[in-house]
Scaffold this active site. Structure first.
Site, short mmCIF file in Angstrom:
data_model
loop_
_atom_site.label_atom_id
_atom_site.label_comp_id
_atom_site.label_asym_id
_atom_site.label_seq_id
_atom_site.Cartn_x
_atom_site.Cartn_y
_atom_site.Cartn_z
N THR A 1 44.96 31.79 23.22
CA THR A 1 45.03 32.96 24.06
C THR A 1 45.53 34.06 23.15
O THR A 1 46.00 33.77 22.06
CB THR A 1 46.03 32.66 25.19
OG1 THR A 1 45.52 31.55 25.90
CG2 THR A 1 46.27 33.83 26.11
N ASP B 1 42.71 24.42 33.52
CA ASP B 1 43.97 24.96 34.05
C ASP B 1 44.17 24.62 35.54
O ASP B 1 45.25 24.84 36.09
CB ASP B 1 44.05 26.48 33.87
CG ASP B 1 44.58 26.86 32.48
OD1 ASP B 1 45.08 25.98 31.78
OD2 ASP B 1 44.48 28.04 32.13
N SER C 1 49.45 30.70 32.98
CA SER C 1 50.81 31.01 32.52
C SER C 1 50.88 32.37 31.84
O SER C 1 51.96 32.80 31.42
CB SER C 1 51.29 29.95 31.52
OG SER C 1 51.27 28.68 32.12
#
Ligand code: DON
Length: 562
Positions: free
Chosen positions: A372, A414, A444
């Site tokens: 990410t 996820d 998250s």
């Protein structure tokens, strides 16, 4: 026109003379600052600001540039979150998270024995959620930008078309992933030189991606969600047992949501609401910490680590039970972020003893039942943008859409595919985050802006899966409690606990030797040095109107300020 030529020249210069791009990890500036995982993308953002664009114009340009220059996580085939604070103090959050395709179902990753098939949820076309990035970036530009779509996408097109000179970092990443790319013809074509690994210094062009970007530039979201790009994506889904259809693509819309707001020692915390767990948990953990004097305890001390681990343990247990897509599940965000709840949740905190994760269920009111990337931008007016964007794993599911030149995400991992069965980040979940058609998977990612009075103080966020939230927490605590400047607040070594498994992972020197002995004596289990660095928090701090930007020294990247 003049502006376009200028832009082209600047980008070309940076391409042809990569040495000029060795930007500092740390920079000061007064008029604008961009901090990202790619020095090229940061330079693109700075150019936009220098041409008079605002922070949103720059954020959109950086978003598209990262899709070209940092393909492990920068993307048009994934999704992300944006937290935006306008110069007049209004805060908005945009959810451009991927969605489960319409024909997905709760048990799609379970085999005939009911066992969770990790391969399928991570390394297949079923792993891909409906991409949100393009719709999100363009919508942000329309609502808050001042420049045209063509202007902000032009640098990315140029980078894809003219090529990027590969640095060691990218060349090594491609090499490490080459066997994964070899599974898919369009992937190996994109990430190797006819099957031979690229080396640092090679020019890397992405012509198919350039064509896709041109269609987006010319036609807006329809250039991606309809027409030839959508046709190529759907054809590849059909040929490889994927689920995404034209209807899924056409239906995709980003959502503007109420920010999560909390306070901490006189600062205001603005962060991402569900389907991110980040904002809720950040505020929840800060609320639990607030009654204690962390400054006095000191950085890396047993008291500090114990306290923070116990806050993390409780917040991650709550995440597994309570967090999911608010469009599908009633997420108790107000309860979880209230000071009163934090106090109740911490009543069983023992300053001398570690709790056992198995004893810490999710809380409720007692009377009721690698990859990410994050970038931060501030412009001269004070408009501030924090964006975290992802394909989930590094290079997503490694699958490049033939003809269209972009990678697909593997974000479906996820979701909680099976109750109490860990996903790729070891995170557990249940009903709140089960797979449902059109639902967004829990994240998250925690892009965060912190203000003090009327002024921005800190812009931060990070990659790192489950470690994102504890990374952001530590940057905030380092800055506010330990009074560290932005360089030290970000570079300071980190630790992480996520309830289950009941272990504390830490970077070398994050916990003093003496503190390690004391923590073990308190009953903390599995204290171990992390094999990987924790987080990559490209952040900006504003001190008396002056900007200080840092790209996390754990990875290459760049800040560009002026
Ligand atoms: O949204 C999430 O929480 C994850 N998909 C983020 C993945 C990630 O940070 C991987 N990076 N290192």
């Amino acid at each position: 026109m003049k502006q376009a030529i200028f832009q082209k020249l600047v980008v070309l210069m940076t391409l042809l003379f990569p040495a000029s791009l060795v930007l500092a990890e740390f920079q000061r500036g007064e008029h604008g600052m961009v901090s990202s995982r790619s020095d090229i993308a940061s330079e693109v953002g700075k150019n936009i600001l220098e041409q008079g664009g605002n922070a949103v114009d720059a954020a959109v340009a950086v978003g598209f540039a990262l899709a070209v220059a940092y393909p492990a996580a920068g993307n048009i085939g994934g999704g992300g979150f944006m937290v935006l604070r306008t110069a007049n103090g209004e805060v908005y959050t945009q959810d451009a998270r991927e969605k489960a395709p319409l024909s997905s179902n709760r048990d799609m990753f379970l085999d005939t024995n009911g066992e969770f098939d990790r391969q399928l949820s991570r390394n297949s076309l079923l792993a891909s959620g409906v991409p949100g990035s393009v719709a999100g970036l363009l919508d942000a530009l329309e609502r808050f930008g001042t420049m045209s779509r063509e202007q902000v996408i032009a640098p990315a097109i140029l980078l894809a078309e003219e090529g990027v000179v590969l640095n060691e970092d990218l060349a090594n990443q491609f090499q490490r992933n080459i066997s994964a790319f070899e599974q898919y013809p369009a992937s190996i074509e994109k990430f190797s030189n006819n099957g031979i690994a690229y080396k640092a210094g090679d020019l890397w062009q992405q012509l198919a991606l350039a064509e896709t970007l041109k269609l987006i530039s010319a036609n807006g979201r329809d250039g991606f969600y309809k027409g030839p790009v959508a046709d190529m994506l759907v054809a590849t889904m059909q040929a490889n047992e994927g689920l995404i259809t034209h209807e899924d693509l056409e239906n995709y819309e980003p959502v503007w949501r109420e920010p999560i707001h909390g306070t901490y020692r006189g600062y205001d915390i603005w962060s991402m609401p569900a389907p991110s767990s980040g904002g809720v948990m950040l505020v929840q953990m800060l609320n639990m910490l607030e009654p204690y004097n962390l400054e006095e305890y000191g950085l890396g001390s047993a008291e500090t680590v114990h306290l923070m681990v116990e806050a993390e343990r409780r917040a991650y247990a709550d995440r597994a039970e309570h967090l999911g897509d608010p469009d599908f599940y009633d997420v108790p965000s107000t309860m979880l972020t209230s000071k009163q709840y934090a106090q109740l949740r911490f009543t069983n905190f023992d300053p001398a003893l570690a709790s056992l994760s198995d004893d810490i269920g999710a809380g409720s009111w007692p009377q009721e039942s690698t990859q990410t990337t994050h970038y931060s931008i501030i412009d001269a007016e004070g408009n501030t943008v924090a964006v975290t964007t992802t394909l989930n794993a590094s290079y997503g599911n490694k699958f490049v859409v033939p003809g269209a030149g972009f990678l697909l995400n593997n974000e479906m991992d996820d979701f909680s595919s099976k109750p109490n069965t860990a996903n790729g980040f070891g995170l557990l979940g249940g009903v709140a985050n089960k797979i449902q058609p059109s639902k967004r998977m829990l994240s998250s990612m925690s892009p965060t802006i912190i203000t003090q009075g009327d002024a921005v103080f800190l812009v931060t966020g990070s990659p790192g899966g489950s470690t994102i939230i504890t990374t952001v927490l530590q940057v905030v605590v380092n800055a506010i409690d330990h009074n560290l400047n932005i360089e030290n607040a970000v570079s300071s070594p980190r630790f992480h606990h996520q309830w289950q498994p009941n272990i504390i992972r830490y970077e070398t020197d994050a916990i003093t030797d003496q503190a390690l002995i004391r923590l073990r004596a308190m009953g903390h289990q599995g204290l171990s040095i992390s094999r990987f660095s924790l987080g990559d928090a490209n952040s900006i701090m504003m001190i008396n109107g002056r900007l200080e930007g840092v790209s996390d020294p754990r990875n290459v990247g760049g800040t560009a300020g002026f």
